[in-house]
Design a protein around this motif. Structure first.
Motif, PDB file in Angstrom:
ATOM      1  N   PHE A  10      14.485 -15.499   0.556  1.00 27.00           N
ATOM      2  CA  PHE A  10      13.871 -15.120  -0.722  1.00 27.00           C
ATOM      3  C   PHE A  10      12.354 -15.288  -0.638  1.00 27.00           C
ATOM      4  O   PHE A  10      11.605 -14.429  -1.102  1.00 27.00           O
ATOM      5  N   HIS A  11      11.903 -16.369  -0.038  1.00 22.38           N
ATOM      6  CA  HIS A  11      10.463 -16.590   0.150  1.00 22.38           C
ATOM      7  C   HIS A  11       9.859 -15.494   1.034  1.00 22.38           C
ATOM      8  O   HIS A  11       8.746 -15.033   0.782  1.00 22.38           O
ATOM      9  N   LEU A  12      10.600 -15.098   2.056  1.00 20.43           N
ATOM     10  CA  LEU A  12      10.150 -14.002   2.920  1.00 20.43           C
ATOM     11  C   LEU A  12      10.015 -12.713   2.122  1.00 20.43           C
ATOM     12  O   LEU A  12       9.052 -11.970   2.296  1.00 20.43           O
ATOM     13  N   PHE A  13      10.965 -12.457   1.227  1.00 18.73           N
ATOM     14  CA  PHE A  13      10.903 -11.254   0.395  1.00 18.73           C
ATOM     15  C   PHE A  13       9.681 -11.291  -0.519  1.00 18.73           C
ATOM     16  O   PHE A  13       8.959 -10.299  -0.642  1.00 18.73           O
ATOM     17  N   ILE A  14       9.431 -12.435  -1.155  1.00 16.36           N
ATOM     18  CA  ILE A  14       8.264 -12.581  -2.037  1.00 16.36           C
ATOM     19  C   ILE A  14       6.979 -12.405  -1.229  1.00 16.36           C
ATOM     20  O   ILE A  14       6.039 -11.728  -1.660  1.00 16.36           O
ATOM     21  N   PHE A  15       6.929 -13.003  -0.044  1.00 15.47           N
ATOM     22  CA  PHE A  15       5.770 -12.854   0.834  1.00 15.47           C
ATOM     23  C   PHE A  15       5.549 -11.392   1.201  1.00 15.47           C
ATOM     24  O   PHE A  15       4.425 -10.890   1.151  1.00 15.47           O
ATOM     25  N   ALA A  16       6.625 -10.703   1.581  1.00 13.67           N
ATOM     26  CA  ALA A  16       6.521  -9.297   1.979  1.00 13.67           C
ATOM     27  C   ALA A  16       6.045  -8.444   0.809  1.00 13.67           C
ATOM     28  O   ALA A  16       5.194  -7.563   0.980  1.00 13.67           O
ATOM     29  N   LEU A  17       6.571  -8.704  -0.367  1.00 15.92           N
ATOM     30  CA  LEU A  17       6.170  -7.946  -1.550  1.00 15.92           C
ATOM     31  C   LEU A  17       4.698  -8.175  -1.877  1.00 15.92           C
ATOM     32  O   LEU A  17       3.953  -7.222  -2.133  1.00 15.92           O
ATOM     33  N   ALA A  18       4.257  -9.430  -1.836  1.00 16.56           N
ATOM     34  CA  ALA A  18       2.849  -9.745  -2.126  1.00 16.56           C
ATOM     35  C   ALA A  18       1.923  -9.131  -1.066  1.00 16.56           C
ATOM     36  O   ALA A  18       0.874  -8.558  -1.405  1.00 16.56           O
ATOM     37  N   ALA A  19       2.311  -9.237   0.202  1.00 17.82           N
ATOM     38  CA  ALA A  19       1.489  -8.664   1.270  1.00 17.82           C
ATOM     39  C   ALA A  19       1.422  -7.150   1.138  1.00 17.82           C
ATOM     40  O   ALA A  19       0.356  -6.545   1.338  1.00 17.82           O
ATOM     41  N   TYR A  20       2.550  -6.524   0.786  1.00 20.70           N
ATOM     42  CA  TYR A  20       2.563  -5.069   0.606  1.00 20.70           C
ATOM     43  C   TYR A  20       1.642  -4.645  -0.531  1.00 20.70           C
ATOM     44  O   TYR A  20       0.862  -3.695  -0.389  1.00 20.70           O
ATOM     45  N   ILE A  21       1.698  -5.359  -1.639  1.00 20.08           N
ATOM     46  CA  ILE A  21       0.849  -5.022  -2.784  1.00 20.08           C
ATOM     47  C   ILE A  21      -0.630  -5.164  -2.416  1.00 20.08           C
ATOM     48  O   ILE A  21      -1.450  -4.297  -2.740  1.00 20.08           O
ATOM     49  N   LEU A  22      -0.984  -6.240  -1.726  1.00 25.19           N
ATOM     50  CA  LEU A  22      -2.373  -6.431  -1.294  1.00 25.19           C
ATOM     51  C   LEU A  22      -2.805  -5.356  -0.296  1.00 25.19           C
ATOM     52  O   LEU A  22      -3.926  -4.841  -0.369  1.00 25.19           O
ATOM     53  N   HIS A  23      -1.919  -5.016   0.615  1.00 24.15           N
ATOM     54  CA  HIS A  23      -2.214  -4.000   1.623  1.00 24.15           C
ATOM     55  C   HIS A  23      -2.431  -2.638   0.959  1.00 24.15           C
ATOM     56  O   HIS A  23      -3.391  -1.929   1.263  1.00 24.15           O
ATOM     57  N   LYS A  24      -1.548  -2.297   0.033  1.00 24.89           N
ATOM     58  CA  LYS A  24      -1.653  -1.016  -0.673  1.00 24.89           C
ATOM     59  C   LYS A  24      -2.914  -0.998  -1.543  1.00 24.89           C
ATOM     60  O   LYS A  24      -3.619   0.013  -1.604  1.00 24.89           O
ATOM     61  N   ALA A  25      -3.210  -2.129  -2.193  1.00 25.01           N
ATOM     62  CA  ALA A  25      -4.418  -2.215  -3.022  1.00 25.01           C
ATOM     63  C   ALA A  25      -5.681  -2.056  -2.175  1.00 25.01           C
ATOM     64  O   ALA A  25      -6.643  -1.409  -2.602  1.00 25.01           O
ATOM     65  N   ALA A  26      -5.683  -2.627  -0.975  1.00 23.75           N
ATOM     66  CA  ALA A  26      -6.839  -2.477  -0.086  1.00 23.75           C
ATOM     67  C   ALA A  26      -7.053  -1.010   0.280  1.00 23.75           C
ATOM     68  O   ALA A  26      -8.190  -0.533   0.304  1.00 23.75           O
ATOM     69  N   PHE A  27      -5.966  -0.300   0.535  1.00 19.03           N
ATOM     70  CA  PHE A  27      -6.089   1.127   0.836  1.00 19.03           C
ATOM     71  C   PHE A  27      -6.613   1.900  -0.362  1.00 19.03           C
ATOM     72  O   PHE A  27      -7.411   2.828  -0.206  1.00 19.03           O
ATOM     73  N   LEU A  28      -6.179   1.527  -1.559  1.00 22.77           N
ATOM     74  CA  LEU A  28      -6.650   2.221  -2.757  1.00 22.77           C
ATOM     75  C   LEU A  28      -8.116   1.922  -3.034  1.00 22.77           C
ATOM     76  O   LEU A  28      -8.882   2.817  -3.380  1.00 22.77           O
ATOM     77  N   VAL A  29      -8.516   0.669  -2.882  1.00 22.06           N
ATOM     78  CA  VAL A  29      -9.904   0.280  -3.134  1.00 22.06           C
ATOM     79  C   VAL A  29     -10.837   0.938  -2.115  1.00 22.06           C
ATOM     80  O   VAL A  29     -11.911   1.427  -2.472  1.00 22.06           O
ATOM     81  N   LEU A  30     -10.415   0.975  -0.864  1.00 20.11           N
ATOM     82  CA  LEU A  30     -11.240   1.578   0.183  1.00 20.11           C
ATOM     83  C   LEU A  30     -11.100   3.097   0.237  1.00 20.11           C
ATOM     84  O   LEU A  30     -11.758   3.747   1.052  1.00 20.11           O
ATOM     85  N   GLU A  31     -10.249   3.634  -0.622  1.00 20.65           N
ATOM     86  CA  GLU A  31     -10.002   5.074  -0.722  1.00 20.65           C
ATOM     87  C   GLU A  31      -9.625   5.689   0.627  1.00 20.65           C
ATOM     88  O   GLU A  31     -10.152   6.717   1.034  1.00 20.65           O
TER      89      GLU A  31
END
Length: 130
Positions: A10-31
């Motif tokens: 479950f912790h791995l899932f939460i980690f993966a979800l948080a990392a994915y959101i940050l990764h996707k946000a970085a792509f959006l911010v950097l366009e």
């Protein structure tokens, strides 16, 4: 006891979800345009989450059978994951366009994040009292 063993997944899932959101946000911010990527970010996170969860479940089984070889099982599992990672990365490496550099970096960031979290889970597993 049973829930305690599977809580790290479950912790791995939460980690993966948080990392994915940050990764996707970085792509959006950097366009950055991810439409031309060979593998989508969602696919990479799903694959690495699945491999990490499977490795942890295998380590739990090995721990029940023979605690002394948990470390070796982790090393073999990590080697197998690296081999699968290379096979997934191979089409990206063969592409010589300029946009591929971002995809390579993205792949390695994802790979390293999951490898670090797997290592932490394994260290916790090895430090538990029998």
């Amino acid at each position: 006891m049973l829930l305690k063993n599977y809580k790290p997944i479950f912790h791995l899932f939460i980690f993966a979800l948080a990392a994915y959101i940050l990764h996707k946000a970085a792509f959006l911010v950097l366009e950055l345009n991810t439409q031309n990527f060979y593998y989508s970010l969602e696919f990479l996170y799903l694959i690495f989450f699945g491999l990490s969860a499977l490795l942890y479940l295998i380590l739990l089984i090995v721990k029940k059978k023979n605690f002394e070889i948990v470390g070796m099982a982790f090393l073999f599992g990590t080697f197998t994951q690296m081999l699968l990672g290379y096979l997934i990365l191979r089409p990206i490496l063969e592409n010589k366009s300029g946009e591929v550099m971002i995809e390579k970096v993205s792949f390695f960031i994802t790979f390293i994040l999951f490898l670090l979290f797997e290592t932490l889970l394994t260290v916790r597993l090895l430090n538990e009292k029998r």
